[in-house]
Scaffold this motif. Structure first.
Motif, PDB file in Angstrom:
ATOM      1  N   ASN A 197       0.769  -1.256   0.000  1.00  0.00           N
ATOM      2  CA  ASN A 197       0.000   0.000   0.000  1.00  0.00           C
ATOM      3  C   ASN A 197       0.791   1.292   0.000  1.00  0.00           C
ATOM      4  O   ASN A 197       0.865   1.977  -1.000  1.00  0.00           O
ATOM      5  N   GLU A 198       1.367   1.649   1.132  1.00  0.00           N
ATOM      6  CA  GLU A 198       1.932   2.981   1.284  1.00  0.00           C
ATOM      7  C   GLU A 198       3.430   3.038   0.994  1.00  0.00           C
ATOM      8  O   GLU A 198       4.039   4.088   1.101  1.00  0.00           O
ATOM      9  N   GLU A 199       4.041   1.921   0.621  1.00  0.00           N
ATOM     10  CA  GLU A 199       5.474   1.904   0.349  1.00  0.00           C
ATOM     11  C   GLU A 199       5.791   2.595  -0.972  1.00  0.00           C
ATOM     12  O   GLU A 199       4.923   2.771  -1.826  1.00  0.00           O
ATOM     13  N   THR A 240      15.679  -3.272   0.039  1.00  0.00           N
ATOM     14  CA  THR A 240      14.799  -3.683   1.128  1.00  0.00           C
ATOM     15  C   THR A 240      13.691  -2.669   1.397  1.00  0.00           C
ATOM     16  O   THR A 240      13.920  -1.469   1.307  1.00  0.00           O
ATOM     17  N   PRO A 241      12.528  -3.166   1.758  1.00  0.00           N
ATOM     18  CA  PRO A 241      11.473  -2.268   2.233  1.00  0.00           C
ATOM     19  C   PRO A 241      11.770  -1.910   3.678  1.00  0.00           C
ATOM     20  O   PRO A 241      12.535  -2.603   4.361  1.00  0.00           O
ATOM     21  N   LEU A 242      11.178  -0.843   4.147  1.00  0.00           N
ATOM     22  CA  LEU A 242      11.344  -0.469   5.541  1.00  0.00           C
ATOM     23  C   LEU A 242      10.274   0.528   5.926  1.00  0.00           C
ATOM     24  O   LEU A 242       9.643   1.136   5.072  1.00  0.00           O
ATOM     25  N   VAL A 243      10.088   0.678   7.219  1.00  0.00           N
ATOM     26  CA  VAL A 243       9.129   1.639   7.732  1.00  0.00           C
ATOM     27  C   VAL A 243       9.862   2.878   8.242  1.00  0.00           C
ATOM     28  O   VAL A 243       9.410   3.993   8.053  1.00  0.00           O
ATOM     29  N   ALA A 244      11.016   2.684   8.888  1.00  0.00           N
ATOM     30  CA  ALA A 244      11.809   3.804   9.396  1.00  0.00           C
ATOM     31  C   ALA A 244      13.286   3.468   9.240  1.00  0.00           C
ATOM     32  O   ALA A 244      13.667   2.299   9.206  1.00  0.00           O
ATOM     33  N   ALA A 269      13.057   4.117   0.495  1.00  0.00           N
ATOM     34  CA  ALA A 269      12.048   4.733   1.361  1.00  0.00           C
ATOM     35  C   ALA A 269      11.889   6.206   1.027  1.00  0.00           C
ATOM     36  O   ALA A 269      12.718   6.797   0.334  1.00  0.00           O
ATOM     37  N   TYR A 270      10.828   6.785   1.556  1.00  0.00           N
ATOM     38  CA  TYR A 270      10.637   8.228   1.471  1.00  0.00           C
ATOM     39  C   TYR A 270      11.560   8.904   2.495  1.00  0.00           C
ATOM     40  O   TYR A 270      11.839   8.345   3.557  1.00  0.00           O
ATOM     41  N   ALA A 271      11.964  10.117   2.197  1.00  0.00           N
ATOM     42  CA  ALA A 271      12.788  10.885   3.128  1.00  0.00           C
ATOM     43  C   ALA A 271      12.068  11.084   4.464  1.00  0.00           C
ATOM     44  O   ALA A 271      12.703  11.108   5.525  1.00  0.00           O
ATOM     45  N   CYS A 272      10.740  11.188   4.444  1.00  0.00           N
ATOM     46  CA  CYS A 272       9.972  11.417   5.676  1.00  0.00           C
ATOM     47  C   CYS A 272      10.012  10.232   6.629  1.00  0.00           C
ATOM     48  O   CYS A 272       9.552  10.328   7.767  1.00  0.00           O
ATOM     49  N   GLN A 273      10.585   9.112   6.206  1.00  0.00           N
ATOM     50  CA  GLN A 273      10.682   7.935   7.064  1.00  0.00           C
ATOM     51  C   GLN A 273      11.958   7.933   7.910  1.00  0.00           C
ATOM     52  O   GLN A 273      12.178   7.013   8.691  1.00  0.00           O
ATOM     53  N   GLU A 274      12.784   8.950   7.735  1.00  0.00           N
ATOM     54  CA  GLU A 274      14.005   9.024   8.536  1.00  0.00           C
ATOM     55  C   GLU A 274      13.671   9.438   9.964  1.00  0.00           C
ATOM     56  O   GLU A 274      12.874  10.347  10.188  1.00  0.00           O
ATOM     57  N   VAL A 275      14.299   8.767  10.909  1.00  0.00           N
ATOM     58  CA  VAL A 275      14.181   9.122  12.320  1.00  0.00           C
ATOM     59  C   VAL A 275      15.581   9.425  12.846  1.00  0.00           C
ATOM     60  O   VAL A 275      16.578   9.052  12.236  1.00  0.00           O
TER      61      VAL A 275
END
Length: 192
Positions: free
Chosen positions: A54-56, A124-128, A162-168
């Motif tokens: 979905n949101e990846e 790889t996929p990732l969330v953060a 990933a999107y840049a907004c996923q950086e923590v």
């Protein structure tokens, strides 16, 4: 530690859901271009990729370009819970079925299956993610189990998409977490 990771996972998933269809399309094309430019400088022939959920980030633009350039693409297959991923070749026109988690994947065939450690590069996929290469996935641990024997900087190179907004700021790694060798976003390529 798990509470922090859970909060970061929740916040980053929420941020991904705010990205519109057109923003996703543009970001996905930018990431594909960066990934291809990076691959042009690396002798990778066997490439692990994921089909987006979905949101990846949408990996379709990258997948089609890899095929056009004659690269061998492998997709992950979940055969059972708490086991490493198995990687199956995926060519244009191949049928997809559902793996044991209900995710679209090539049908498992032991004759063509690859272990993840035998691939050159795995996107790889990732969330953060953080600048040290740590990642938070969806929580199943499949990538960590698959690449438990990985040596930093050696094949397979693990590159997050990933999107840049996923950086923590910082992910508190657990002993079994396998860091990435790099991250590609719509804004930058960061090889660690």
């Amino acid at each position: 530690m798990d509470d922090l990771n859970a909060k970061q996972r929740q916040a980053c998933r929420a941020a991904r859901r705010l990205i519109t269809g057109e923003q996703r399309t543009q970001a996905s094309k930018a990431i594909a271009k960066r990934a291809l430019n990076w691959l042009d400088k690396h002798p990778a022939t066997s490439i692990g990729l994921f089909l987006s959920l979905n949101e990846e980030i949408d990996t379709t633009p990258l997948l089609h370009e890899l095929w056009a350039r004659g690269r061998t693409v492998y997709l992950p297959v979940v055969r059972k819970q708490n086991a490493p991923l198995v990687w199956m070749p995926y060519q244009q026109g191949d049928a997809l079925s559902k793996d044991s988690l209900g995710i679209a994947a090539p049908a498992y065939n032991p004759k063509y299956a690859q272990e993840g450690m035998h691939l050159d590069v795995v996107f790889t996929p990732l969330v953060a993610w953080d600048q040290s290469g740590q990642r938070i996935g969806m929580g199943g641990g499949f990538y960590d189990r698959t690449f438990a024997a990985k040596i930093a900087g050696q094949a397979p190179l693990l590159i997050g998409l990933a999107y840049a907004c996923q950086e923590v700021t910082r992910i508190q790694a657990r002993p079994w977490d396998i860091p990435m060798d790099g991250i590609i976003t719509e804004q930058a390529l960061n090889i660690i």
